[in-house]
Write a protein that holds these residues in place. Sequence first.
Motif, PDB file in Angstrom:
ATOM      1  N   PRO A 261      -3.810   9.502   4.862  1.00  0.00           N
ATOM      2  CA  PRO A 261      -4.110   8.328   4.872  1.00  0.00           C
ATOM      3  C   PRO A 261      -5.232   7.854   5.856  1.00  0.00           C
ATOM      4  CG  PRO A 261      -1.901   8.369   4.575  1.00  0.00           C
ATOM      5  CD  PRO A 261      -2.548   9.939   4.749  1.00  0.00           C
TER       6      PRO A 261
ATOM      7  N   ALA B 178      10.222   1.499  10.282  1.00  0.00           N
ATOM      8  CA  ALA B 178       9.764   2.536   9.468  1.00  0.00           C
ATOM      9  C   ALA B 178      10.614   3.905   9.118  1.00  0.00           C
ATOM     10  CB  ALA B 178       8.508   3.237  10.358  1.00  0.00           C
TER      11      ALA B 178
ATOM     12  N   ASN C 155       0.688  -1.276   0.151  1.00  0.00           N
ATOM     13  CA  ASN C 155      -0.021  -0.028   0.125  1.00  0.00           C
ATOM     14  C   ASN C 155       0.838   1.297   0.133  1.00  0.00           C
ATOM     15  OD1 ASN C 155      -2.429  -1.761   0.118  1.00  0.00           O
ATOM     16  ND2 ASN C 155      -2.376  -1.443   2.415  1.00  0.00           N
ATOM     17  N   THR C 156       1.950   1.294   0.767  1.00  0.00           N
ATOM     18  CA  THR C 156       2.779   2.349   1.003  1.00  0.00           C
ATOM     19  C   THR C 156       3.491   2.780  -0.216  1.00  0.00           C
ATOM     20  OG1 THR C 156       2.933   1.833   3.458  1.00  0.00           O
ATOM     21  CG2 THR C 156       4.469   3.324   2.609  1.00  0.00           C
TER      22      THR C 156
ATOM     23  N   TYR D 149       1.228   3.908  -3.156  1.00  0.00           N
ATOM     24  CA  TYR D 149       0.947   5.096  -2.849  1.00  0.00           C
ATOM     25  C   TYR D 149       1.969   6.204  -3.320  1.00  0.00           C
ATOM     26  CZ  TYR D 149       0.044   9.355   0.421  1.00  0.00           C
ATOM     27  OH  TYR D 149      -0.151  10.655   0.657  1.00  0.00           O
TER      28      TYR D 149
ATOM     29  N   ARG E 145       5.462  11.464   1.650  1.00  0.00           N
ATOM     30  CA  ARG E 145       4.501  10.554   1.690  1.00  0.00           C
ATOM     31  C   ARG E 145       4.870   9.320   2.506  1.00  0.00           C
ATOM     32  NH1 ARG E 145       1.300  13.511   0.976  1.00  0.00           N
ATOM     33  NH2 ARG E 145       2.545  15.174   0.480  1.00  0.00           N
ATOM     34  N   TRP E 146       5.981   8.725   2.797  1.00  0.00           N
ATOM     35  CA  TRP E 146       6.293   7.845   3.644  1.00  0.00           C
ATOM     36  C   TRP E 146       5.911   8.339   5.155  1.00  0.00           C
ATOM     37  CZ3 TRP E 146       8.062   3.089   3.102  1.00  0.00           C
ATOM     38  CH2 TRP E 146       8.481   2.324   4.117  1.00  0.00           C
TER      39      TRP E 146
ATOM     40  N   THR F 225      -1.424   2.361   5.586  1.00  0.00           N
ATOM     41  CA  THR F 225       0.198   2.606   5.173  1.00  0.00           C
ATOM     42  C   THR F 225       0.969   2.648   6.480  1.00  0.00           C
ATOM     43  OG1 THR F 225      -0.206   5.080   5.687  1.00  0.00           O
ATOM     44  CG2 THR F 225      -0.603   4.208   3.327  1.00  0.00           C
ATOM     45  N   VAL F 226       2.358   2.505   6.268  1.00  0.00           N
ATOM     46  CA  VAL F 226       3.256   2.459   7.462  1.00  0.00           C
ATOM     47  C   VAL F 226       2.834   3.065   8.427  1.00  0.00           C
ATOM     48  CG1 VAL F 226       5.546   2.823   8.002  1.00  0.00           C
ATOM     49  CG2 VAL F 226       5.062   1.638   5.557  1.00  0.00           C
ATOM     50  N   GLN F 227       2.669   4.481   8.466  1.00  0.00           N
ATOM     51  CA  GLN F 227       2.418   5.409   9.479  1.00  0.00           C
ATOM     52  C   GLN F 227       1.224   4.977  10.335  1.00  0.00           C
ATOM     53  OE1 GLN F 227       4.660   7.121  10.816  1.00  0.00           O
ATOM     54  NE2 GLN F 227       6.078   6.586   8.725  1.00  0.00           N
TER      55      GLN F 227
END
Length: 281
Positions: free
Chosen positions: A218, A255, A79-80, A83, A211-212, A229-231
């Motif tokens: 998100p 992360a 997903n990340t 994106y 974006r990360w 996503t990661v966050q």
Amino acid sequence: MKSQKNNRMLARFMFYAGNALVGLIFVSPLLWMIAASFKPEIEIFANINSITTFIPLHFTLGNYTEVFSRLNIPQILGNTFGYIFIVLLGDLFFGSMCGYALAKLKFKGRGLLLTLVIALMSMPVEAILLPLYIEMAHLGWVNTMAGLALPFMINCFSIYMFYSYFLDIPDALIEAAAIDGCGHIRTYFQIVMPLAKTVFATVFILDFVARWNDFMWPFLITTGEAKRTVQLAVQAFFGTQPIHYGAIMAALTLASLPMLLIYIFMQKYYVEGIAGTGIKG
């Protein structure tokens, strides 16, 4: 003569020692986070005022095991990176072409468009999140990759960075290409783009990191775990009781790795790109 040489050596030593000390202060939270990710839960906040807090006395991989057991890592990374890929594709392609047009093409309203780009740079993204969400909801793009990525495919700051860089490309080079029969599209792809590797790398790094690290958008546009996503995945560790700080530190360490690797391997291009674009008046 010898005294002057000793003074220079002392000044150089003090300069590098001072830089090393400042660098150590800034990197110490990162080092503590990494060390804590390999500690048992009971040891994380022990001896917090001692230098031993940076050393995992009872080394364990249990925190990382917990992270991988609680999270669907392949789905979250997919997903990340999906994106980020869509945003980068749009910003590097369309943003660079907009910057080139503003810098090198003569057309009516160019000054107004440039003023609009600069004005939008000063607008905080939080000011448009609600209307942006309403728009995505009307389009039926809530909890979709399109709703997540498409609103950020073009960035005004990136356009201005490309514009600033392309201003320094000599007009004579563009004119010579036109004399040889190159149109603007061919000139852009065959001449301008190869000369702009540093600014492309800079925009790539800035977009990737932004974006990360993105959490708010998100969080608003996705529901459930399918598009997480990661966050959002890291935040999930804070919302589950009891809170395991070891697992949180492990998740934060994982992360942080992509950003660290990007800066390590692309810092040369990043510095050159920032220096090359500058903020010109």
